[in-house]
Design a protein around this motif. Structure first.
Motif, PDB file in Angstrom:
ATOM      1  N   GLU A 528       1.567   4.063   7.261  1.00 49.51           N
ATOM      2  CA  GLU A 528       1.380   2.632   7.033  1.00 49.51           C
ATOM      3  C   GLU A 528       0.488   2.385   5.830  1.00 49.51           C
ATOM      4  O   GLU A 528      -0.428   3.157   5.545  1.00 49.51           O
ATOM      5  N   ALA A 529       0.746   1.282   5.160  1.00 50.10           N
ATOM      6  CA  ALA A 529       0.000   0.998   3.938  1.00 50.10           C
ATOM      7  C   ALA A 529      -1.495   0.898   4.167  1.00 50.10           C
ATOM      8  O   ALA A 529      -2.291   1.196   3.280  1.00 50.10           O
ATOM      9  N   SER A 530      -1.894   0.498   5.375  1.00 48.96           N
ATOM     10  CA  SER A 530      -3.328   0.343   5.581  1.00 48.96           C
ATOM     11  C   SER A 530      -4.048   1.693   5.557  1.00 48.96           C
ATOM     12  O   SER A 530      -5.264   1.748   5.462  1.00 48.96           O
ATOM     13  N   LEU A 533      -4.119   1.924   1.259  1.00 46.09           N
ATOM     14  CA  LEU A 533      -4.451   0.825   0.336  1.00 46.09           C
ATOM     15  C   LEU A 533      -5.912   0.394   0.472  1.00 46.09           C
ATOM     16  O   LEU A 533      -6.510   0.563   1.511  1.00 46.09           O
TER      17      LEU A 533
ATOM     18  N   LYS B   9      -0.389 -10.163  12.063  1.00 48.43           N
ATOM     19  CA  LYS B   9      -0.921  -8.826  11.827  1.00 48.43           C
ATOM     20  C   LYS B   9      -2.339  -8.755  12.356  1.00 48.43           C
ATOM     21  O   LYS B   9      -3.202  -9.534  11.972  1.00 48.43           O
ATOM     22  N   PHE B  11      -5.528  -6.231  12.672  1.00 45.96           N
ATOM     23  CA  PHE B  11      -6.184  -4.962  12.322  1.00 45.96           C
ATOM     24  C   PHE B  11      -7.229  -4.675  13.383  1.00 45.96           C
ATOM     25  O   PHE B  11      -8.195  -5.437  13.509  1.00 45.96           O
ATOM     26  N   ARG B  45       2.473  -7.735   2.140  1.00 45.52           N
ATOM     27  CA  ARG B  45       2.705  -6.325   2.478  1.00 45.52           C
ATOM     28  C   ARG B  45       3.609  -6.193   3.687  1.00 45.52           C
ATOM     29  O   ARG B  45       4.373  -5.230   3.783  1.00 45.52           O
ATOM     30  N   LEU B  51       3.340  -2.773   5.579  1.00 46.17           N
ATOM     31  CA  LEU B  51       2.604  -2.871   6.841  1.00 46.17           C
ATOM     32  C   LEU B  51       3.587  -3.279   7.925  1.00 46.17           C
ATOM     33  O   LEU B  51       4.504  -4.057   7.670  1.00 46.17           O
ATOM     34  N   ARG B  52       3.377  -2.732   9.117  1.00 43.79           N
ATOM     35  CA  ARG B  52       4.235  -3.144  10.226  1.00 43.79           C
ATOM     36  C   ARG B  52       3.640  -4.386  10.877  1.00 43.79           C
ATOM     37  O   ARG B  52       2.454  -4.387  11.237  1.00 43.79           O
TER      38      ARG B  52
END
Ligand SMILES: Nc1ncnc2c1ncn2[C@@H]1O[C@H](COP(=O)(O)OP(=O)(O)O)[C@@H](O)[C@H]1O
Ligand SMILES: [Mg+2]
Lengths: 533, 254
Positions: A528-530, A533, B9, B11, B45, B51-52
């Motif tokens: 995943e991009a996180s 990035l 999303k 986090f 993103r 990003l999912r």
């Protein structure tokens, strides 16, 4: 806090072991040590060497990235003080391990010993280790600055330099340790200094490591080390301190002149603007791969990291391995002479696998954000990983050829086996690279690059974490040693067998390469991009 | 076209984007407008498949980004907020590399297109310099050129104008308007109000991950009753500066 507690615990453990075991053979030990106070010179010189190799490009990198610490540079103080501080952090970091191990040992020996000054050995040892590391790190820094000055703005030359440097490291480290184990206390390396020392009437035992050994062990066993040793110690300390200062002073000059700054399009001396000719991805190899693979090969070679920490990682890993494991192992063998060619091969292997680790493993992680471009373009990451692994091949081929030529000069009769050794290394590197890439995909810290550029403890941050790192180094080395030495073993019976063994080994390596690359590529495409990035 | 459907999303515990839906039609330029940290980049993103989404999904052209990311990505071009560039390549090499990664056949046609793009963006002169010497604006231009190299039909630009000179900004505007009129779907984010006002057909204002107003300039004006400039609308919706604190600070300093 945790590392501190850990260090104290380790220290306490070492101390306990020493005071409970050593008394049993203390009398013999004293006799043994008194016979040659320089006995530990090898180890202490190695500390200097580690400091040197581990920080060879450190100063150059710090200056090169100084734009990233402008927040520090604007503070109202001499710039050299800021660079000095950076260097001292590196020195301290490099000291810690040796201090944690050495201090409790000497403290333990000092407690057991009945000689009056024995307890002084441990604290003095701390100062002496600091001296060793200071010398190593500052010489490394200065050498790195010198090289960077020579290479500033010359991209192709840098690429070649990378290759030359790593080959040199193999050759020099083998010779250096060869001399330690088989002749004397490593005097060859300090010959020049000795000659000067002799002229001014000092003893010829004048390597820094010898001095440290003589003084710290001398104190423990109550053996008289001479005035020259004390003078030497003070002299080395002064040299060390002057070198650190010189290092930060040169950093300051380099910073102001701007030739190191990443971002200078001109060399500082002339108005000449550097125009880089474009490299064409596909023209440099005789083979054709698919577009993604060949692009990846080209990209990796064109942009491989050459900063201090990476070269340090690259060099120190194998050197450590060679010094502590390979050479002592061979030292045990009495029929020394017959083993020398194998010594070279044994030393070559960790470097060959290390190419894989750094080209495919570290680079993949450092590529970090570029993963985004690859994911967006839905690039076939399995092919991309293959390219990364293959990009190390020319370097391995080069390094192993150079080493083979050296063996050839020394032991001409080995010639039928050398091509097999070279190819064996090349294939072992395929395994090393793909295993490392897979480890990177699993445990890579894709933000590692950014953490490092914050400058503190530049060499500390490992791009691959924990178990993945162990997996990335251990397995390929085992494969390589078993494979290459099997080839040599059966080759000793009949050279032809060597090539039969090589074919089998190559096949195994190739299969491993395919399967690990596949697994690495799949993992990467799902990251995943996180994460980066 | 782009279709965001109830995108969310999270986090770990922090919700960066919450239940966000909007559509951008082919031929349209749509601006996501919002203060720093409001979730613009995160939204983009997710649309790009980088990003999912925690919840919700998105459709790019006819492709679902969650179930068919490969096809969806193939039609998109993206200029990130912080361009991702290999410093040790020259600008020209990077474009070539990107074209290879996108598997665009080599040859004269590709060469010509690259040169055209570089010239258009005023970076042809610098194309043989290493990227590490580029200024922010130049990096962004190279990144834009790389994003356009495969002729995407859906273009996503994250604060693309930041750090670009006026001439460059005007060029980008012309290029985007042109591409939109050829049918491209363009989504951009910005916190510069004039850009949104001048360049975009529709604007979505987001704050703390949620859409708080959406529409053409006229529609937004109508919603914010009476306020004529976008700045006033924006500040009304997202909260203006804290005048009391500013006064306190200035008072302390003097
Ligand atoms: N990988 C991440 N992990 C945790 N929080 C994140 C991550 N990426 C973004 N955020 C947070 O999400 C919020 C929205 O970020 P972003 O989409 O970059 O805002 P914008 O682009 O509108 O300035 C911010 O508060 C940011 O700190
Ligand atoms: Mg953003």
């Amino acid at each position: 806090m945790l590392p501190v507690i850990g260090a104290i615990l380790v220290g306490a453990l070492i101390y306990t072991v020493v005071v409970s075991i050593v008394p049993i053979f203390w009398a013999d030990l004293v006799l043994f040590l008194r016979a040659d106070l320089g006995i530990a010179a090898t180890i202490f010189n190695a500390i200097l060497l580690f400091g040197f190799a581990g920080s060879i490009m450190f100063s150059a990198t710090t200056v090169g990235n100084s734009a990233r610490m402008e927040y520090l540079l604007v503070m109202p103080m001499r710039m050299r003080i800021i660079f000095l501080e950076k260097t001292i952090v590196i020195i301290l970091y490099n000291c810690v391990l040796w201090m944690v191990i050495g201090f409790p040992i000497l403290l333990g020996l000092g407690t057991i010993s009945t000689y009056p000054l024995a307890l002084l050995a441990a604290p003095i040892f701390l100062v002496l280790v600091f001296m060793l590391v200071t010398m190593g790190v500052s010489i490394g820094g200065l050498v790195g600055l010198l090289f960077s000055r020579l290479l500033a703005g010359r991209r192709t030359l840098k690429q070649i330099g990378y290759f030359i440097l790593s080959t040199l490291a193999i050759v020099v480290s083998v010779f250096w340790y060869y001399s330690f184990y088989f002749s004397d206390n490593g005097t060859v390396f300090f010959d020049a200094i000795f000659r000067i020392a002799d002229m001014v009437g000092l003893s010829s035992h004048l390597s820094p490591g010898y001095t440290v050994s003589a003084i710290s062990i001398g104190l423990v066993v109550g053996a008289p080390f001479g005035i020259p040793d004390i003078v030497a110690a003070i002299l080395f300390l002064i040299i060390g301190i002057s070198l650190v200062y010189a290092n930060s002073y040169v950093c300051e000059i380099a910073h102001y002149s701007g030739w190191l700054a990443s971002g200078s399009q001109r060399t500082s001396k002339s108005e000449f603007r550097i125009n880089h000719t474009s490299w064409n991805p596909r023209t440099y190899l005789p083979f054709t791969f698919n577009t993604t693979t060949s692009t990846s090969i080209w990209y990796n070679i064109a942009s491989i990291r050459r900063e201090g920490r990476v070269i340090a990682q690259y060099l120190v890993g194998p050197i450590r391995w060679v010094i502590w494991i390979v050479l002592p192992g061979l030292y045990m063998a009495d029929q020394m002479a017959a083993f020398t060619p194998y010594l070279f091969v044994a030393a070559l292997i960790p470097f060959a696998t290390s190419y894989g680790l750094s080209f495919a493993g570290y680079e993949l992680v450092y590529e970090g954000k570029n993963l985004m471009n690859l994911q967006l373009a839905s690039a076939n990451l399995v092919d991309y990983v293959k390219g990364k692994v293959l990009s190390a091949t020319p370097f391995v081929l080069g390094a192993s050829s150079v080493v083979s030529i050296m063996i050839l000069i020394l032991y001409t009769s080995m010639w039928p086996l050398l091509p097999a050794v070279i190819l064996g290394c090349v294939f072992a590197n395929l395994v090393a690279g793909s295993v490392a890439a897979n480890a990177a995909a699993m445990g890579g810290d894709f933000r590692a690059e950014r953490k490092i550029t914050r400058q503190r403890g530049a060499a500390v941050q490992m791009p691959i974490r924990g178990w993945s790192m162990l997996r990335a180094t251990l397995m390929p080395n085992i494969v390589a040693y078993v494979g290459v030495f099997s080839i040599l073993g059966v080759g000793a019976l009949n050279p032809l067998y060597a090539y039969v063994a090589l074919s089998a080994f190559a096949l195994i390596c190739y299969r491993l390469f395919l399967s690990y690359s596949r697994s690495a590529g799949r993992r990467l495409s799902q990251i995943e991009a996180s994460e980066y990035l | 076209m782009i279709e965001a459907i109830k995108l969310t999303k999270v986090f770990s515990k922090f919700t960066a984007v919450k239940d966000l839906s909007f559509q951008v039609q082919p031929g349209e330029i749509y601006a996501l407008l919002g203060p720093n940290g409001s979730g613009k980049s995160t939204t983009m993103r997710m649309l790009l498949g980088l990003l999912r989404p925690t919840l919700g999904t998105a459709r790019i052209m006819e492709y679902n980004i969650t179930s068919n990311p490969e096809d969806a990505k193939r039609v998109m071009g993206y200029v990130p907020e912080e361009p991702v560039l290999p410093e040790r390549l020259t600008g020209y090499e990077f474009i070539n590399y990107t074209a290879d990664i996108w598997r665009i056949p080599r040859g004269e046609k590709r060469e010509k297109e690259i040169t055209e793009l570089l010239t258009l963006l005023d970076i042809e002169d610098a194309s043989n310099d290493l990227i590490e010497v580029y200024s922010k604006g130049m990096s962004r231009k190279i990144s834009l050129a790389a994003a356009l190299i495969h002729r995407p039909r859906v273009i996503i630009l994250d604060e693309v104008q930041a750090g670009i000179d006026p001439r460059g900004a005007a060029t980008i505007k012309e290029i985007m308007t042109g591409l939109a009129s050829q049918g491209a779907t363009i989504l951009m984010s910005t916190h510069v109000l004039e850009i949104a006002e001048q360049m975009c057909d529709r604007i979505g204002i987001i704050n703390e991950g949620q859409m708080i107003a959406e529409g053409t300039m006229d529609e937004l004006r109508a919603q914010a009753r009476g306020q004529s400039s976008l700045e006033e609308i924006f500040l009304t919706l997202t909260g203006g500066p804290d005048m009391q604190r500013i006064a306190d600070y200035l008072g302390e300093v003097t």
